[in-house]
Design a protein around this motif. Sequence first.
Motif, PDB file in Angstrom:
ATOM      1  N   LEU A  84       1.283  -0.961  -0.142  1.00  0.00           N
ATOM      2  CA  LEU A  84      -0.220  -0.147   0.248  1.00  0.00           C
ATOM      3  C   LEU A  84       0.854   1.707   0.041  1.00  0.00           C
ATOM      4  N   THR A  85       2.280   0.766   0.313  1.00  0.00           N
ATOM      5  CA  THR A  85       2.626   2.406   0.016  1.00  0.00           C
ATOM      6  C   THR A  85       4.189   2.021  -1.017  1.00  0.00           C
ATOM      7  N   ALA A  86       4.484   0.902  -1.467  1.00  0.00           N
ATOM      8  CA  ALA A  86       5.063   1.175  -2.802  1.00  0.00           C
ATOM      9  C   ALA A  86       4.982   1.781  -3.707  1.00  0.00           C
ATOM     10  N   ALA A  87       3.477   1.782  -4.337  1.00  0.00           N
ATOM     11  CA  ALA A  87       3.835   2.875  -5.663  1.00  0.00           C
ATOM     12  C   ALA A  87       4.147   4.807  -5.671  1.00  0.00           C
ATOM     13  N   LYS A  88       4.333   4.540  -3.647  1.00  0.00           N
ATOM     14  CA  LYS A  88       5.055   6.327  -3.607  1.00  0.00           C
ATOM     15  C   LYS A  88       6.423   5.918  -4.758  1.00  0.00           C
ATOM     16  N   GLY A  89       7.454   4.982  -4.811  1.00  0.00           N
ATOM     17  CA  GLY A  89       8.882   5.268  -4.978  1.00  0.00           C
ATOM     18  C   GLY A  89       8.248   5.663  -7.255  1.00  0.00           C
ATOM     19  N   LEU A  90       7.409   4.424  -6.947  1.00  0.00           N
ATOM     20  CA  LEU A  90       6.868   3.857  -8.840  1.00  0.00           C
ATOM     21  C   LEU A  90       6.427   5.083  -9.214  1.00  0.00           C
ATOM     22  N   PHE A  91       5.592   6.612  -8.305  1.00  0.00           N
ATOM     23  CA  PHE A  91       5.168   7.022  -9.161  1.00  0.00           C
ATOM     24  C   PHE A  91       5.758   8.339  -8.739  1.00  0.00           C
ATOM     25  N   HIS A  92       6.959   8.663  -8.604  1.00  0.00           N
ATOM     26  CA  HIS A  92       8.177   9.317  -8.112  1.00  0.00           C
ATOM     27  C   HIS A  92       7.590  10.459  -7.276  1.00  0.00           C
ATOM     28  N   GLN A  93       7.170  10.096  -6.212  1.00  0.00           N
ATOM     29  CA  GLN A  93       6.282  11.035  -4.509  1.00  0.00           C
ATOM     30  C   GLN A  93       7.902  11.250  -4.151  1.00  0.00           C
ATOM     31  N   LYS A  94       7.477  11.921  -3.306  1.00  0.00           N
ATOM     32  CA  LYS A  94       8.421  11.865  -1.724  1.00  0.00           C
ATOM     33  C   LYS A  94       7.900  10.795  -0.512  1.00  0.00           C
ATOM     34  N   GLN A  95       8.527  10.030   0.237  1.00  0.00           N
ATOM     35  CA  GLN A  95       8.841   8.991   1.067  1.00  0.00           C
ATOM     36  C   GLN A  95       9.157   9.873   2.009  1.00  0.00           C
ATOM     37  N   TYR A  96       8.976   8.840   3.241  1.00  0.00           N
ATOM     38  CA  TYR A  96       9.871   9.300   4.608  1.00  0.00           C
ATOM     39  C   TYR A  96       9.021   9.446   5.703  1.00  0.00           C
ATOM     40  N   SER A  97      10.331   8.341   5.631  1.00  0.00           N
ATOM     41  CA  SER A  97      10.445   7.261   6.574  1.00  0.00           C
ATOM     42  C   SER A  97       9.757   7.920   7.852  1.00  0.00           C
ATOM     43  N   ILE A  98       9.839   7.437   9.191  1.00  0.00           N
ATOM     44  CA  ILE A  98       9.015   7.204  10.452  1.00  0.00           C
ATOM     45  C   ILE A  98      10.175   7.562  11.352  1.00  0.00           C
ATOM     46  N   ALA A  99      10.834   8.843  11.334  1.00  0.00           N
ATOM     47  CA  ALA A  99      11.953   9.437  11.966  1.00  0.00           C
ATOM     48  C   ALA A  99      12.613  10.532  12.430  1.00  0.00           C
ATOM     49  N   GLU A 100      12.760  10.702  13.405  1.00  0.00           N
ATOM     50  CA  GLU A 100      12.704  12.377  14.315  1.00  0.00           C
ATOM     51  C   GLU A 100      13.470  13.301  13.142  1.00  0.00           C
ATOM     52  N   ASN A 101      12.616  14.363  12.603  1.00  0.00           N
ATOM     53  CA  ASN A 101      13.266  15.236  11.852  1.00  0.00           C
ATOM     54  C   ASN A 101      12.532  15.129  10.544  1.00  0.00           C
ATOM     55  N   ASN A 102      11.728  13.689  10.431  1.00  0.00           N
ATOM     56  CA  ASN A 102      11.149  13.805   8.790  1.00  0.00           C
ATOM     57  C   ASN A 102      10.130  14.293   9.085  1.00  0.00           C
ATOM     58  N   GLN A 103       9.589  14.624   7.764  1.00  0.00           N
ATOM     59  CA  GLN A 103       7.882  15.460   7.086  1.00  0.00           C
ATOM     60  C   GLN A 103       7.157  14.126   7.903  1.00  0.00           C
ATOM     61  N   THR A 104       5.870  14.478   8.490  1.00  0.00           N
ATOM     62  CA  THR A 104       5.388  13.830   8.974  1.00  0.00           C
ATOM     63  C   THR A 104       4.149  13.058   7.780  1.00  0.00           C
ATOM     64  N   CYS A 105       3.922  11.624   7.002  1.00  0.00           N
ATOM     65  CA  CYS A 105       2.947  11.866   6.374  1.00  0.00           C
ATOM     66  C   CYS A 105       2.361  10.111   6.721  1.00  0.00           C
ATOM     67  N   LEU A 106       1.131  10.114   7.804  1.00  0.00           N
ATOM     68  CA  LEU A 106       0.943   8.651   8.360  1.00  0.00           C
ATOM     69  C   LEU A 106      -0.477   8.100   8.293  1.00  0.00           C
ATOM     70  N   THR A 107      -0.472   6.725   8.354  1.00  0.00           N
ATOM     71  CA  THR A 107      -1.341   6.236   8.110  1.00  0.00           C
ATOM     72  C   THR A 107      -1.338   5.427   9.642  1.00  0.00           C
ATOM     73  N   LEU A 108      -2.805   5.929  10.557  1.00  0.00           N
ATOM     74  CA  LEU A 108      -3.589   5.154  12.049  1.00  0.00           C
ATOM     75  C   LEU A 108      -4.665   4.163  11.205  1.00  0.00           C
ATOM     76  N   PHE A 109      -3.711   3.039  11.936  1.00  0.00           N
ATOM     77  CA  PHE A 109      -4.590   1.847  12.255  1.00  0.00           C
ATOM     78  C   PHE A 109      -4.601   0.937  13.493  1.00  0.00           C
ATOM     79  N   ASN A 110      -5.089   0.031  13.387  1.00  0.00           N
ATOM     80  CA  ASN A 110      -4.968  -1.828  14.221  1.00  0.00           C
ATOM     81  C   ASN A 110      -5.610  -2.577  13.416  1.00  0.00           C
ATOM     82  N   PRO A 111      -4.380  -3.448  13.127  1.00  0.00           N
ATOM     83  CA  PRO A 111      -4.551  -4.672  11.986  1.00  0.00           C
ATOM     84  C   PRO A 111      -5.298  -5.341  12.663  1.00  0.00           C
ATOM     85  N   THR A 112      -5.923  -5.331  13.935  1.00  0.00           N
ATOM     86  CA  THR A 112      -6.710  -6.852  14.536  1.00  0.00           C
ATOM     87  C   THR A 112      -7.767  -6.650  14.789  1.00  0.00           C
ATOM     88  N   GLY A 113      -8.386  -7.201  14.916  1.00  0.00           N
ATOM     89  CA  GLY A 113      -9.638  -7.640  15.118  1.00  0.00           C
ATOM     90  C   GLY A 113     -10.686  -8.031  13.455  1.00  0.00           C
TER      91      GLY A 113
END
Length: 419
Positions: free
Chosen positions: A348-377
């Motif tokens: 669900l995140t791989a297409a960013k690279g394919l379509f030349h969009q910036k990817q921000y890993s979850i690390a300090e000093n990086n821009q925030t682009c996050l999805t929040l979820f619960n994988p159970t239930g």
Amino acid sequence: MNIILKAAKIIDPDSPYNNQIVDIQIQNNKIIKIDKEINHADFKTVSLDNLHVSQGWFDSSVCFGEPGFEERETIEHGLEVAAKSGFTQVAIEPHSYPITDSQSIVSFIKQKAWGKATDALPIAALTKNSDGSDLAELFDMKNAGAIAFGDYKKAIDNANVLKIALQYVQDFDGLLIAFAQDESIQGKGVAHEGVESTKLGLKGIPALAEELQIARNLFLLEYTGGKMHIPTISTSKSVELIKAAKQKGLQVTCSVSVHHLVLTDKKLNGFDTRFKVLPPLRDEANRQSLIQGVLDGTIDCITSEHNPLDIEHKKLEFDQASFGTIGLESAFGALCTILPIEIVIKKLTAAKGLFHQKQYSIAENNQTCLTLFNPTGKWKFSKSNILSKSKNSAFLDCDMQGEVYGIFNNNQLIINKKI
């Protein structure tokens, strides 16, 4: 916006905190601190059951209708649906009236999406009016913000047009999307050619219609060079052809839809037009091959293939109804029933690279682009879970697993429930 995400498990292979449960402190759209325990009176705390976060999800094929078909879905409301479904970026197909074949329409889409939490990234038509004859204003549309070029659900029958397009877009590192369906073989087919279509008396669409077109397109790509993306493949042979092309070094990528990974043509037994999609739902053997293609990396990304249609186009006899299903709201829950969570997030995140969009890993000093979820239930998808204006979901009454909480993107927090 200043917030702290409490006790969040990070699912991000690019992050030094992958698989760790931490607090994430965000200030003005930037991650300023990640630690085991963070408290700050001036920051709003967000605490959710079994909270997981990943890089924001990208959907490579979404239709919204506007301009022209606002009764199906508008850009503004569609982006709200995408945000609540976990997507921080969506690629909008040229499935509108007028078709996105000019710089002005690309600019219109960008303007309508300005300031939203979810980014709208236009895919421009490859040919004028998507009629397959003359190339559209590709370079101008690239400058206006188009991220790729392709005629939605239409194959380029004229091989020379596709050859010239592949050569032309290399001048500005453009990405060409080549839908694969030989219309002369498809004919008036409405369902996968196989046991089920024969029993039901429905005109079949042979797998060959897709595979023959893919084989031809890959030959053209090998001749011209450049980059090609093949959307929503659906057959075992298609996976084999693309895998072989990648092994030869061709720059080809592909996607598969959620419904082709989860559903089969056995759903057609009730002649329910919600299951009429293109490519058609295939049999179990093809479905298993697609899953294997996802697991071994042949298939690069997964799309919801979200296509809202009003009842005038779906409440018809099966032969007369339009192809398409909505899928944003059900994408995550359906995928979690068949794939490990790490693979779901990766695809669900791989297409960013394919379509030349910036990817921000979850690390300090990086821009925030996050999805929040619960994988159970576990739960069942019902009409109350449909957020779209159109209700043509193939996943009604299907079993789901996991819950999307929302997103944080463009300094906006969109959450599905009160916190």
